[in-house]
Motif scaffolding. Sequence first.
Motif, PDB file in Angstrom:
ATOM      1  N   PRO A 318       0.980  -1.130  -0.002  1.00 57.76           N
ATOM      2  CA  PRO A 318       0.037  -0.071   0.044  1.00 57.76           C
ATOM      3  C   PRO A 318       0.788   1.173  -0.130  1.00 57.76           C
ATOM      4  O   PRO A 318       2.145   0.995   0.657  1.00 57.76           O
ATOM      5  N   LEU A 319       0.332   2.306  -0.604  1.00 62.61           N
ATOM      6  CA  LEU A 319       0.991   3.554  -0.567  1.00 62.61           C
ATOM      7  C   LEU A 319       1.311   4.079   0.831  1.00 62.61           C
ATOM      8  O   LEU A 319       0.328   3.978   1.777  1.00 62.61           O
ATOM      9  N   THR A 320       2.799   4.413   1.114  1.00 63.27           N
ATOM     10  CA  THR A 320       2.645   4.920   2.358  1.00 63.27           C
ATOM     11  C   THR A 320       1.988   6.285   2.647  1.00 63.27           C
ATOM     12  O   THR A 320       1.519   6.555   3.741  1.00 63.27           O
ATOM     13  N   VAL A 321       1.689   6.779   1.519  1.00 57.81           N
ATOM     14  CA  VAL A 321       0.760   8.175   1.687  1.00 57.81           C
ATOM     15  C   VAL A 321      -0.327   8.128   0.564  1.00 57.81           C
ATOM     16  O   VAL A 321       0.043   8.048  -0.589  1.00 57.81           O
ATOM     17  N   GLU A 322      -1.535   7.763   0.983  1.00 58.89           N
ATOM     18  CA  GLU A 322      -2.525   7.792   0.189  1.00 58.89           C
ATOM     19  C   GLU A 322      -2.776   9.229  -0.556  1.00 58.89           C
ATOM     20  O   GLU A 322      -2.898  10.312   0.252  1.00 58.89           O
ATOM     21  N   ASP A 323      -3.256   9.141  -1.714  1.00 54.64           N
ATOM     22  CA  ASP A 323      -3.518  10.351  -2.434  1.00 54.64           C
ATOM     23  C   ASP A 323      -5.126  10.353  -2.779  1.00 54.64           C
ATOM     24  O   ASP A 323      -5.488  10.379  -3.764  1.00 54.64           O
ATOM     25  N   LYS A 324      -6.074  10.389  -1.621  1.00 50.18           N
ATOM     26  CA  LYS A 324      -7.461  10.366  -1.877  1.00 50.18           C
ATOM     27  C   LYS A 324      -8.176  11.755  -1.626  1.00 50.18           C
ATOM     28  O   LYS A 324      -9.336  11.968  -1.894  1.00 50.18           O
ATOM     29  N   GLY A 325      -7.199  12.887  -1.533  1.00 48.02           N
ATOM     30  CA  GLY A 325      -7.899  14.223  -1.407  1.00 48.02           C
ATOM     31  C   GLY A 325      -8.358  14.571  -2.947  1.00 48.02           C
ATOM     32  O   GLY A 325      -8.163  14.041  -3.884  1.00 48.02           O
ATOM     33  N   THR A 326      -9.228  15.693  -2.908  1.00 40.54           N
ATOM     34  CA  THR A 326      -9.898  15.834  -4.335  1.00 40.54           C
ATOM     35  C   THR A 326      -9.707  17.385  -4.423  1.00 40.54           C
ATOM     36  O   THR A 326     -10.078  17.982  -5.570  1.00 40.54           O
ATOM     37  N   ILE A 327      -9.062  18.176  -3.598  1.00 43.76           N
ATOM     38  CA  ILE A 327      -9.138  19.616  -3.686  1.00 43.76           C
ATOM     39  C   ILE A 327      -7.930  19.928  -4.591  1.00 43.76           C
ATOM     40  O   ILE A 327      -6.829  19.431  -4.476  1.00 43.76           O
ATOM     41  N   GLU A 328      -8.203  20.499  -5.685  1.00 46.30           N
ATOM     42  CA  GLU A 328      -7.054  20.800  -6.806  1.00 46.30           C
ATOM     43  C   GLU A 328      -6.169  21.913  -6.612  1.00 46.30           C
ATOM     44  O   GLU A 328      -5.067  21.882  -7.241  1.00 46.30           O
ATOM     45  N   GLN A 329      -6.514  22.939  -5.683  1.00 50.74           N
ATOM     46  CA  GLN A 329      -5.687  24.089  -5.508  1.00 50.74           C
ATOM     47  C   GLN A 329      -5.718  24.507  -3.920  1.00 50.74           C
ATOM     48  O   GLN A 329      -6.743  24.462  -3.526  1.00 50.74           O
ATOM     49  N   GLN A 395      -4.482  17.726  14.192  1.00 45.23           N
ATOM     50  CA  GLN A 395      -5.010  18.122  12.775  1.00 45.23           C
ATOM     51  C   GLN A 395      -4.077  19.263  12.120  1.00 45.23           C
ATOM     52  O   GLN A 395      -3.358  19.973  12.766  1.00 45.23           O
ATOM     53  N   VAL A 396      -4.057  18.993  10.753  1.00 37.76           N
ATOM     54  CA  VAL A 396      -3.085  19.938  10.130  1.00 37.76           C
ATOM     55  C   VAL A 396      -4.150  20.513   8.947  1.00 37.76           C
ATOM     56  O   VAL A 396      -4.566  19.688   8.263  1.00 37.76           O
ATOM     57  N   SER A 397      -4.130  21.874   9.009  1.00 37.94           N
ATOM     58  CA  SER A 397      -5.197  22.255   7.863  1.00 37.94           C
ATOM     59  C   SER A 397      -4.293  23.595   7.280  1.00 37.94           C
ATOM     60  O   SER A 397      -3.513  24.135   7.879  1.00 37.94           O
ATOM     61  N   TRP A 398      -4.672  23.786   6.003  1.00 40.55           N
ATOM     62  CA  TRP A 398      -3.985  24.765   4.924  1.00 40.55           C
ATOM     63  C   TRP A 398      -5.336  25.487   4.490  1.00 40.55           C
ATOM     64  O   TRP A 398      -6.049  24.653   3.849  1.00 40.55           O
ATOM     65  N   ALA A 399      -5.612  26.818   4.388  1.00 35.76           N
ATOM     66  CA  ALA A 399      -6.470  27.535   4.225  1.00 35.76           C
ATOM     67  C   ALA A 399      -7.903  26.928   4.258  1.00 35.76           C
ATOM     68  O   ALA A 399      -8.767  26.852   3.522  1.00 35.76           O
ATOM     69  N   GLY A 400      -8.259  26.515   5.584  1.00 38.13           N
ATOM     70  CA  GLY A 400      -9.335  25.941   5.927  1.00 38.13           C
ATOM     71  C   GLY A 400      -9.639  24.597   5.785  1.00 38.13           C
ATOM     72  O   GLY A 400     -10.787  24.021   6.084  1.00 38.13           O
ATOM     73  N   HIS A 401      -8.918  23.622   5.072  1.00 41.74           N
ATOM     74  CA  HIS A 401      -8.985  22.451   4.586  1.00 41.74           C
ATOM     75  C   HIS A 401      -7.974  21.595   5.162  1.00 41.74           C
ATOM     76  O   HIS A 401      -6.757  22.047   5.266  1.00 41.74           O
ATOM     77  N   ALA A 402      -8.393  20.326   5.647  1.00 42.46           N
ATOM     78  CA  ALA A 402      -7.415  19.468   6.194  1.00 42.46           C
ATOM     79  C   ALA A 402      -6.262  18.885   4.990  1.00 42.46           C
ATOM     80  O   ALA A 402      -6.988  19.192   3.690  1.00 42.46           O
ATOM     81  N   LEU A 403      -5.170  18.921   5.168  1.00 46.18           N
ATOM     82  CA  LEU A 403      -4.198  18.455   4.123  1.00 46.18           C
ATOM     83  C   LEU A 403      -4.596  17.437   3.521  1.00 46.18           C
ATOM     84  O   LEU A 403      -4.397  17.398   2.363  1.00 46.18           O
ATOM     85  N   ALA A 404      -5.036  16.215   4.137  1.00 46.47           N
ATOM     86  CA  ALA A 404      -5.637  15.277   3.590  1.00 46.47           C
ATOM     87  C   ALA A 404      -6.719  15.312   2.316  1.00 46.47           C
ATOM     88  O   ALA A 404      -6.848  14.638   1.632  1.00 46.47           O
ATOM     89  N   ASP A 405      -7.512  16.565   2.462  1.00 40.26           N
ATOM     90  CA  ASP A 405      -8.403  16.825   1.414  1.00 40.26           C
ATOM     91  C   ASP A 405      -7.813  17.189   0.195  1.00 40.26           C
ATOM     92  O   ASP A 405      -8.325  17.301  -0.804  1.00 40.26           O
ATOM     93  N   TYR A 406      -6.610  17.751   0.185  1.00 39.13           N
ATOM     94  CA  TYR A 406      -5.972  18.309  -1.032  1.00 39.13           C
ATOM     95  C   TYR A 406      -5.436  17.113  -1.834  1.00 39.13           C
ATOM     96  O   TYR A 406      -4.850  16.172  -1.372  1.00 39.13           O
ATOM     97  N   ARG A 407      -5.389  17.304  -3.107  1.00 36.34           N
ATOM     98  CA  ARG A 407      -4.609  16.395  -3.863  1.00 36.34           C
ATOM     99  C   ARG A 407      -3.148  16.441  -3.703  1.00 36.34           C
ATOM    100  O   ARG A 407      -2.791  17.715  -3.453  1.00 36.34           O
ATOM    101  N   LEU A 408      -2.298  15.284  -3.776  1.00 37.52           N
ATOM    102  CA  LEU A 408      -1.044  15.623  -3.414  1.00 37.52           C
ATOM    103  C   LEU A 408      -0.675  16.592  -4.266  1.00 37.52           C
ATOM    104  O   LEU A 408       0.529  17.384  -4.045  1.00 37.52           O
TER     105      LEU A 408
END
Length: 586
Positions: A318-329, A395-408
């Motif tokens: 399995p990928l050590t870091v999953e790329d499951k986020g959807t936010i593009e920017q 939690q880690v968030s950037w510009a109001g979204h969790a880091l995991a919600d962003y695409r890598l």
Amino acid sequence: MSLARLIGGFVRRHWQSYASSAVMLVGVAICTVLIPRKVGALIDALAANQLGQHELLIGIAQLLGLGAAIYVLRVCWRIRLYSAAYNLGVELRTRLYARLAAQGPGFYQRQRTGDLMALATNDIDAIEMAAGEALLAAFDGTLTLVMVLGIMTLGVDWRLALVALLPFPLMGLAFWYISTHIHTAEGDALKRFSALNDHVQESLTGVRTLRALGLEGRSAQQFGELAGQAAQASLTAQKWEAAYEPAVGLALTAATGLTLGVGGYLVWNNELTVGALTSFTMYLGQLIWPMFAAGWVLTLIERGRAGLARLQPMLDIPLTVEDKGTIEQVGQGALVLDGVTFAYGGPDSKERPALTDVSVTLAPGQTLGLVGPTGAGKSTLLRVLLRQATPQRGQVSWAGHALADYRLNALRAATAWVPQESFLFSATIAENIALARPGASRQEIEQAAQMAAIHDDILRFPYGYDTPVGEKGITLSGGQRQRVAIARSLLADNALLLLDDALSAVDTGTETRILEHLAELRRARPERAAIIASHRLSAVIQADHIIVLRDGRVTEAGTHEQLLALDGWYASQWRYQQLEASLDAI
Ligand code: ATP
């Protein structure tokens, strides 16, 4: 996935190539069985005095024509088939590379580079051979076998065929026994080759250290031992492969003996002509290829299975870091760490977490200083922001979204990172800087180099910006490498700049110049934020906020002045470093 499924799927996708190769092989098989028939007919006609010179010449020309047709068809099917089979190698290598590229540092910590290189070369070669050579040899061999057996039984004499084929089931048994041993031996050979590869890769990477420690002799001895083990493993596989040929030879000799015995009896009783017996003996000779093909195919399949057995687990990790986020920017907004705890060994590990309950906020345009003794968790904190490490708590968030919600890719496009050990590729300096923005003009590259205070050094190199670096070029000093990496990150022009002790190898004067340039850049682009992790406190005194990490915990926080006033670790470290600097200046 089994080898059969893998190859089956591939054949379905490239069915045209396989089908046309198969049609050509049918042509080869027809021509092959026609030859003995023709020879038998010519001999019988000669024996009966019914063959004139003209007919004999025509017969010989027909035989030559059949031989030429076999030659042309064989060349054509091989070319057609191999161009398809090589595609499987390309597909598998691309899949492996994509998987490796998506894996995080945790994966590479557990895997050995030489092993991965062996998988991408030797093991995939083995699978490719199973999809190409083995598949068609199997088809060719089976087709020839069926046609030859058909013509032996139906076209010559079924009783003779039955007797002549008696030794072959025994040969099949021997093949089964040999192939099971080949599977084990080939797996071992591939593993040993990997170990050898790994040793070469590691020794070459660390050749200077080995030399400095006077360990070349020991390394050469280890290499010799590994090379010997690899050769021994290949030899064992070869020994088992070599057992196929005698088994075929034995079976054919026994079959020929039986053919002559029973065939002679039938000729004496006028139940068979001499020409038919000659044809039959020639057909028997034609069985050599299907028999060899069977041995060859089994070897290639076992080799391919052994290769796939090593490759598949690597693709399945399995990928050590999953790329499951959807936010593009990544939009405008603060970067917030809230109660972040991370342990390298996982939540249940007995090791002390590298970060415990870390909370900090970085607004756009601000600079955060990250200091602390060695092993305090500074690099780990940056790894969390890069999503190379996923916190077990907090939690880690950037510009109001969790880091995991962003695409890598979105996070990577917004972040520039200069690690402690910057890597330069075997390319020119300009190309190394432009890696972050391949379309950058020479002027932009030079501007970035000036900001990183490396421009003047570059102009002194033999070919300036076009000087090659790395294996085939000059070697840069640690400080020069760091500054080229900084230039690369500045050219990328990302919203967040992460410097992980990236100024440790430059003198304090150059450090000050670079920091001033960074401050200028931030004035020009006020939304750009930066995190500077450093041993040297002089790198962070201008930061808007500084945190001190010790044993993974934030122990002090504030501006440079506030931290001095606290009179804790920061203040004492500052006094110590100031003293050290003044002593250096003497
Ligand atoms: P330095 O200033 O020496 O680079 P640092 O403050 O950046 O140190 P980290 O590299 O973040 O410290 O390490 C924090 C802790 O985590 C250390 O105890 C280290 O041994 C451990 N550590 C770091 N990387 C790994 C890893 N990949 N696997 C396991 N433990 C690790």
